[in-house]
Design a protein around this motif. Structure first.
Motif, PDB file in Angstrom:
ATOM      1  N   ARG A  64       7.993  22.029  -5.378  1.00 23.07           N
ATOM      2  CA  ARG A  64       6.604  21.677  -5.695  1.00 23.07           C
ATOM      3  C   ARG A  64       5.785  22.923  -5.988  1.00 23.07           C
ATOM      4  N   ALA A  65       5.952  23.951  -5.163  1.00 24.30           N
ATOM      5  CA  ALA A  65       5.177  25.172  -5.349  1.00 24.30           C
ATOM      6  C   ALA A  65       5.528  25.852  -6.667  1.00 24.30           C
ATOM      7  N   THR A  66       6.809  25.905  -6.986  1.00 23.23           N
ATOM      8  CA  THR A  66       7.239  26.547  -8.229  1.00 23.23           C
ATOM      9  C   THR A  66       6.730  25.784  -9.446  1.00 23.23           C
ATOM     10  N   CYS A  67       6.860  24.473  -9.430  1.00 24.64           N
ATOM     11  CA  CYS A  67       6.422  23.676 -10.576  1.00 24.64           C
ATOM     12  C   CYS A  67       4.904  23.741 -10.749  1.00 24.64           C
ATOM     13  N   GLU A  68       4.176  23.812  -9.652  1.00 21.92           N
ATOM     14  CA  GLU A  68       2.725  23.961  -9.763  1.00 21.92           C
ATOM     15  C   GLU A  68       2.380  25.287 -10.425  1.00 21.92           C
ATOM     16  N   ARG A  69       3.096  26.346 -10.053  1.00 23.95           N
ATOM     17  CA  ARG A  69       2.845  27.660 -10.652  1.00 23.95           C
ATOM     18  C   ARG A  69       3.213  27.674 -12.131  1.00 23.95           C
ATOM     19  N   LEU A  70       4.304  26.983 -12.486  1.00 20.56           N
ATOM     20  CA  LEU A  70       4.744  26.953 -13.880  1.00 20.56           C
ATOM     21  C   LEU A  70       4.018  25.896 -14.703  1.00 20.56           C
ATOM     22  N   GLN A  71       3.198  25.084 -14.031  1.00 19.26           N
ATOM     23  CA  GLN A  71       2.495  23.972 -14.689  1.00 19.26           C
ATOM     24  C   GLN A  71       3.487  23.001 -15.335  1.00 19.26           C
ATOM     25  N   VAL A  72       4.518  22.685 -14.567  1.00 21.15           N
ATOM     26  CA  VAL A  72       5.546  21.729 -14.978  1.00 21.15           C
ATOM     27  C   VAL A  72       5.422  20.492 -14.099  1.00 21.15           C
ATOM     28  N   PRO A  73       5.196  19.308 -14.665  1.00 19.86           N
ATOM     29  CA  PRO A  73       5.156  18.087 -13.851  1.00 19.86           C
ATOM     30  C   PRO A  73       6.480  17.882 -13.108  1.00 19.86           C
ATOM     31  N   LEU A  74       6.370  17.462 -11.859  1.00 21.44           N
ATOM     32  CA  LEU A  74       7.556  17.312 -11.009  1.00 21.44           C
ATOM     33  C   LEU A  74       7.590  15.923 -10.390  1.00 21.44           C
ATOM     34  N   ALA A  75       8.771  15.309 -10.403  1.00 16.63           N
ATOM     35  CA  ALA A  75       9.016  14.076  -9.656  1.00 16.63           C
ATOM     36  C   ALA A  75      10.023  14.392  -8.561  1.00 16.63           C
ATOM     37  N   VAL A  76       9.664  14.110  -7.308  1.00 12.30           N
ATOM     38  CA  VAL A  76      10.579  14.271  -6.175  1.00 12.30           C
ATOM     39  C   VAL A  76      11.114  12.888  -5.822  1.00 12.30           C
TER      40      VAL A  76
END
Length: 315
Positions: A64-76
């Motif tokens: 979650r932290a990495t995707c937020e930094r990369l501005q990549v939507p994430l589904a867990v």
């Protein structure tokens, strides 16, 4: 020939938008970073939470932290990856992971994903081939992992399949990017881990080009398997679906085996073991009277005789 991450990514041209299977480990981290950099706004991430170890929540938090930094939507996606009795834990987790990726690539985001990328690399390919050899696999197993295939209307890709694992990690390190280490990767109870930690270093010393030569052998096996699959598909049209027993008996023995494999896999998702297939062929060979019975377990179901044809049921 093994490649660099940058070279492999330059040759990667998926249909967009693209979903990246992101575990948080080094391999999927490199793939996600490279894809997000190349196609900003077109890349999405799916993290499958297996729930099999205490560290799993930490993996998800890192993603979650990495995707937020990369501005990549994430589904867990949380799945129950516990194996059924007699099932391989690795196989059970893999099946549920692929099912979750397929489902969420279609429905988790604001639009369906055209492509899904997985982060297996050249060392993973070698491990897969060696596992297949250790099990006495045929051509499908020796072909190891494909670089590209289609499933459920989606394109699946392994763009790093010709990149050595060490080069993937070095690529991340050079960019100051971190990743999480899965504790299970050092557990020598798993055959794949023993291959990675004990066998690959020896191969590196004895056969320095083993990644390239093994990959070539897998490609030859894959090409041969494509020819056999085409023949099996043609034979399947001849014997019918479900197969007519007399039509199967009329084929040469080798083609009988291939057409039965094709039928079971294509229509029932079942792959018989060598022993199961030989027993099925034996029962078909002796099926010459009206009262002869065919009944054999294959995968999670049974092949049976239903009048003049073979049938399948899953209890």
């Amino acid at each position: 020939m093994t490649q660099s991450v940058d070279f492999a990514m330059a040759a990667f041209a998926p249909a967009l938008p693209l979903a990246v299977a992101y575990s948080g480990g080094a391999d999927s981290s490199a793939l996600l970073h490279a894809c997000a950099q190349r196609w900003p706004g077109q890349v999405y991430a799916i993290h499958v939470h297996h729930g099999l170890q205490a560290a799993a929540d930490g993996f998800a938090a890192h993603c979650r932290a990495t995707c937020e930094r990369l501005q990549v939507p994430l589904a867990v996606v949380q799945v129950d990856a516990r194996p059924a009795p007699g099932d391989s834990p690795e196989d059970a987790a893999r099946r549920r992971r692929y099912a979750a990726l397929t489902e969420h690539a279609l429905h988790a985001f604001d639009r369906p994903m055209a492509s899904i990328a997985l982060a297996q690399h050249a060392d993973d390919q070698v491990e897969t081939l060696l596992l297949a050899l250790s099990r006495g696999a045929g051509l499908p197993g020796l072909a190891a992992m494909p670089r590209h295939w289609q499933r459920a209307g989606q394109d699946w890709h392994r763009p790093l399949l010709q990149v050595a694992g060490a080069d993937v990690r070095q690529w991340l390190t050079d960019r100051g990017e971190g990743w999480v280490e899965d504790p299970s990767n050092s557990d020598l109870r798993y055959t794949r881990n023993r291959i990675r930690q004990q066998l690959l270093p020896v191969l590196e010393q004895v056969f320095p080009q083993f990644r390239d030569t093994f990959a070539r052998s897998s490609q030859h096996a894959a090409q041969a398997q494509q020819v056999l699959a085409a023949q099996a598909q043609a034979d399947l049209q001849t014997v019918g679906v479900p197969p007519q027993i007399k039509a199967v008996q009329a084929l040469p023995p080798e083609r009988q085996a291939h057409v039965l494999r094709q039928w079971l896999l294509q229509f029932h998702g079942a792959t018989p073991s060598a022993a199961q297939l030989q027993e099925l062929l034996r029962q078909i060979r002796h099926c010459t009277t009206r009262g002869h019975r065919i009944h054999i377990k294959v995968g999670c179901g049974f092949v049976v005789r239903e009048g003049a044809r073979l049938g399948w049921y899953n209890p």
